[in-house]
Design a protein around this motif. Structure first.
Motif, PDB file in Angstrom:
ATOM      1  N   SER A 128       0.831  -1.208   0.000  1.00  0.00           N
ATOM      2  CA  SER A 128       0.000   0.000   0.000  1.00  0.00           C
ATOM      3  C   SER A 128       0.869   1.262   0.000  1.00  0.00           C
ATOM      4  O   SER A 128       0.603   2.219  -0.732  1.00  0.00           O
ATOM      5  N   SER A 129       1.909   1.250   0.819  1.00  0.00           N
ATOM      6  CA  SER A 129       2.803   2.416   0.902  1.00  0.00           C
ATOM      7  C   SER A 129       3.513   2.659  -0.423  1.00  0.00           C
ATOM      8  O   SER A 129       3.660   3.801  -0.864  1.00  0.00           O
ATOM      9  N   TRP A 130       3.952   1.593  -1.040  1.00  0.00           N
ATOM     10  CA  TRP A 130       4.670   1.725  -2.312  1.00  0.00           C
ATOM     11  C   TRP A 130       3.736   2.251  -3.399  1.00  0.00           C
ATOM     12  O   TRP A 130       4.137   3.097  -4.221  1.00  0.00           O
ATOM     13  N   ARG A 132       1.229   4.226  -2.937  1.00  0.00           N
ATOM     14  CA  ARG A 132       1.022   5.662  -2.708  1.00  0.00           C
ATOM     15  C   ARG A 132       2.273   6.455  -3.096  1.00  0.00           C
ATOM     16  O   ARG A 132       2.148   7.542  -3.664  1.00  0.00           O
ATOM     17  N   ALA A 133       3.444   5.914  -2.806  1.00  0.00           N
ATOM     18  CA  ALA A 133       4.663   6.627  -3.200  1.00  0.00           C
ATOM     19  C   ALA A 133       4.724   6.786  -4.719  1.00  0.00           C
ATOM     20  O   ALA A 133       5.412   7.670  -5.235  1.00  0.00           O
ATOM     21  N   ASN A 134       4.004   5.942  -5.448  1.00  0.00           N
ATOM     22  CA  ASN A 134       3.943   6.048  -6.904  1.00  0.00           C
ATOM     23  C   ASN A 134       2.650   6.709  -7.401  1.00  0.00           C
ATOM     24  O   ASN A 134       2.374   6.682  -8.603  1.00  0.00           O
ATOM     25  N   ALA A 135       1.897   7.294  -6.490  1.00  0.00           N
ATOM     26  CA  ALA A 135       0.685   8.040  -6.859  1.00  0.00           C
ATOM     27  C   ALA A 135      -0.331   7.186  -7.619  1.00  0.00           C
ATOM     28  O   ALA A 135      -1.123   7.689  -8.411  1.00  0.00           O
TER      29      ALA A 135
END
Lengths: 209, 209, 209, 209
Positions: A128-130, A132-135
């Motif tokens: 999930s974090s990854w 979001r880091a990639n929009a």
């Protein structure tokens, strides 16, 4: 067949559509799931082939790609109750031949690897974090099994605020009935279910725009 | 009916059994789910009645009891894609009549309330932490819908390391086929499915011991 | 020095004490953190030595042991904002010499490995689930850095319903002031801070009982 | 004062900057934290005043706004070890006067309420999902206490892939030293720390663009 028209009467199952940016998630296409005498069956191998075709379309687009794989720890306690329901999962430890990715859909360097110990590719992982880091806001979902890790991942994708789009020919299960029943549930509650050709056509169009 | 014998051949679906300490989780038995013209249908009302009976047995035992309810926020963005698939969920805001607990299974003061915005009673809630603070390892699961919030909660319970035991008459859905299909999936992968009488008998025995 | 007596006046910082079953968590004692020109400094090396001593005491007791290590993915997006604050973290990819465990505290086969991409050993990992599967309620915490991954992990351990006990000589940081400030914060809000000798004495006593 | 130049030598603490879309998070500005004889002290009241000023600037911009508040459950087990370290937290149950929001920063209808039972505004809440459903990538952080719930929330914001920007005058603590030490830690590892005027100027500029 029970009467499922209640879903329509209650307004359940509206389409989501694509958001602004897609990623591709491939779930558990590991050797053990290609073998009917291990974890495979029904349409898993054809889903791998179809996913290979999809990969060929999305890699040139630079789409973020995540590959989830199940790997059981060797430590006492293992994966807890999940391993008691399905004891053979405990054989899928790092280095065993069955945990390797199926060659047609194996990750390239720089693609994201999600090592997981439970059904969902989101549970206990940094997926999930990854994303979001990639929009990313839209998740193309492929993999196996439809009634297991795909279903669990799709529920979580929705809960995390992502739009899951299940690529129909690219998800597979060991038996047909659970495959169908879970596509129905997911399409009504959490995700769009789209044919591979429609997904590819949408991506080509979006890329040309 | 597809051939489901592959589950047995692959050794899938072993029983979990009870652990050391149980809690009871009741999922979304809210007024909206008692009404077929809103979110209800099929066997949800009989599942509420059965859960009331179970509550009568577990309250005297001092078992920790958690009541999950779905409440949508009024803020823009709401519940994200889940609300796009099922727009009527957005009417279930705090104070609307449909969010109230069904009277037969309403919480007593000092029982744990789980306000949730997604399908799983674990996702975005403190349920897992509260269960650990109470040294619980086994979760009796009741509520609705079998194919929705119950399924999502059971997957998460297993992933969190808990033993889920689904009390068969105490879970309900709006249609029979998804109810049956999801009991099958959960019983094979994440949980035991036990009749109400067997659960009550086990608890009485354990309490007497 | 500001007046910290307000913590006492508000009743903050009561002791937790041990629960029923402990596990040991060792955080990020990787080669890069042993080197002052990379991620190390101040008392990290002495904390590794002290943790080696603690390991010698807990392994014969059969205590569950978890080893957390930070490993950055090579995929675009990496670890997100964490990698923008501390760009050198992005060099800690699988296979780089700095990610290897320090030899004095390296895992044995059958000990639990926690690969993480963020500060907390709980965030995006299966650590919490594994601890529950082992019926653990108390977590002995060692590792580095006190003000970074140890602090993040201790906050999460408490939130997950676990009792964190920080073994004072076994946590280290790159500078003294943040080390001291974070031991203070954690001891007031989330954890007990105990000297190594007291922990060893308690375990010996509990084991003899 | 220990030598903190090691952070610079190791390249720790680079600025993040703003992303594409901001939300504002206000943490625990509840009546109990305005009272020095309860949970307050040092600069919490001035941080509330400053946050009121910031609210006046961001509301007209239509920025998503989330208000976190701590509310302890009355069920046995409560908030687990967190309540053993700080027993007075257990008085902050629903309906107690101390849990009400401070009037200067009270939520408007349609702003997002985050009820939490642990330190982080992300732990056990739907905050992360709601931010993604609103396409937020940057989080302005205000609230109290700097060394408690603000610190825990900022670590989690970063881990979830969000860019945390701490508005310096808008965060407060019960004592100065932990306030300063935690601003230092957060600014080095997870977040930018910006003065209120600089944040307001940036937003005005971005809005005009």
């Amino acid at each position: 067949m029970s009467d499922l028209s209640i879903y329509d009467r209650q307004g359940i199952g509206k389409p989501l559509g694509f958001g602004r940016k897609c990623a591709l998630l491939i779930i558990d296409f590991q050797i053990g799931f290609t073998r009917e005498d291990a974890f495979g069956g029904f349409n898993i191998n054809s889903a791998i082939t179809a996913t290979g075709k999809l990969l060929g379309h999305v890699r040139p687009l630079g789409m973020p790609i995540a590959h989830a794989c199940f790997i059981a720890p060797e430590a006492p306690g293992g994966i807890g109750p999940f391993g008691e329901k399905i004891p053979s999962l405990l054989t899928l430890t790092a280095g065993s031949p069955d945990v390797a990715f199926a060659p047609e859909v194996a990750p390239l360097p720089n693609e994201f690897i999600v090592r997981k110990q439970h059904a969902s590719a989101f549970f206990g992982t940094a997926l999930s974090s990854w994303l979001r880091a990639n929009a990313v806001d839209t998740l193309l979902v492929t993999g196996c099994t439809t009634s297991g890790c795909v279903r669990a991942s799709v529920i979580d994708a929705s809960a995390h605020g992502l739009r899951p789009i299940i690529v129909e020919e690219c998800v597979g299960d060991r038996a047909e009935e659970p495959h169908r029943a879970n596509l129905f549930d997911m399409g009504k509650k959490y995700a769009d279910v789209m044919p591979l050709d429609a997904v590819i056509a949408h991506l080509a169009l979006a890329d040309a725009a």
